[in-house]
Motif scaffolding. Structure first.
Motif, mmCIF file in Angstrom:
data_model
loop_
_atom_site.group_PDB
_atom_site.id
_atom_site.type_symbol
_atom_site.label_atom_id
_atom_site.label_comp_id
_atom_site.label_asym_id
_atom_site.label_seq_id
_atom_site.Cartn_x
_atom_site.Cartn_y
_atom_site.Cartn_z
ATOM 1 N N TYR A 27 36.946 -104.502 -20.426
ATOM 2 C CA TYR A 27 37.499 -103.322 -20.843
ATOM 3 C C TYR A 27 38.006 -102.891 -21.566
ATOM 4 O O TYR A 27 38.110 -101.455 -22.136
ATOM 5 N N TYR A 119 22.377 -98.215 -4.038
ATOM 6 C CA TYR A 119 22.941 -98.758 -2.546
ATOM 7 C C TYR A 119 21.964 -99.262 -2.141
ATOM 8 O O TYR A 119 22.332 -99.552 -1.212
ATOM 9 N N TYR A 157 26.766 -101.320 -17.430
ATOM 10 C CA TYR A 157 27.533 -102.984 -17.592
ATOM 11 C C TYR A 157 26.390 -103.628 -17.717
ATOM 12 O O TYR A 157 25.173 -103.525 -17.281
#
Ligand SMILES: C[S@@+](CC[C@H](N)C(=O)[O-])C[C@H]1O[C@@H](n2cnc3c(N)ncnc32)[C@H](O)[C@@H]1O
Length: 203
Positions: A27, A119, A157
């Protein structure tokens, strides 16, 4: 506000956004990456914790907006993370366009979430991305919703970056073909693809 002050202020009042512990070190990179004051949209914002952190620590006057497909996460954003801006957090599927009739100074989006391959995780890994056009659609949708002078911040990420490593050339080529002037910038635990200011340095 410093990181310590954020934690002192809020203690355990926010839930962890699906993580065992919120990735504060990630963050922090977003706090540094956001430059524009004004409306900021996070596509797939979860419970809005990242936006809350960025809003308090960036020192910029930000008006946060978010969407997520997870109803519980959006309920949490509206009731706990941003009760004063509940109407700005909307339950929606990023693949169906943005549910806001306005533009934004900054948009944060992880394009992997738009690809069906995201997914199809096997043992927590992304085995392959389909490049079926869904990431392009998401990025165009976000670009269209940027105000003049606004900035698009795509991100991934580091863990996912490592997972898509075998396909990273395809991913970069896809971004390149979009021709939005997105520049890759590794930043510790996150990789950003940052646009210039819309209508100023790119396009
Ligand atoms: C790993 S969480 C990230 C939360 C937050 N952005 C953060 O970085 O802390 C991924 C989020 O993407 C959301 N998401 C996944 N697919 C989505 C879709 N098709 N439309 C909207 N949100 C989606 C999930 O519900 C989840 O909240």
């Amino acid at each position: 506000v410093t990181t310590d002050e954020f934690h002192r202020r809020h203690g355990e009042s926010f839930r962890t956004n699906g993580y065992a512990k919120p990735p504060w070190h990630i963050y922090d990179q977003f706090v540094r990456a956001v430059h524009q004051p004004g409306a900021i949209l996070e596509v797939s914002c979860g419970n809005g914790l990242l936006l809350r952190y960025v809003t308090e620590l960036s020192g910029l006057p930000l008006e946060p907006y978010g969407l997520d497909i997870n109803r519980d996460a959006i309920r949490e954003a509206r009731e706990r993370t941003f009760p004063e801006r509940a109407e700005c957090f909307v339950h929606a599927d990023l693949r169906e366009g943005l549910p806001f009739a306005r533009t934004f100074a900054t948009i944060l989006a992880n394009p992997l979430y738009a690809d069906p391959g995201y997914y199809e995780q096997v043992d927590g890994k992304i085995p392959r991305l389909h490049f079926d056009g869904s990431m392009e659609r998401l990025i165009h949708t976000c670009w269209d919703a940027l105000a003049p002078g606004g900035q698009l911040l795509l991100w991934c990420y580091d863990g996912h970056f490592a997972e898509i490593a075998p396909q990273i050339d395809d991913f970069r080529q896809m971004l390149n073909e979009l021709n939005l002037g997105l520049t890759e910038r590794p930043s510790g635990p996150v990789v950003f693809w940052e646009s210039g200011e819309k209508g100023v340095k790119s396009q």
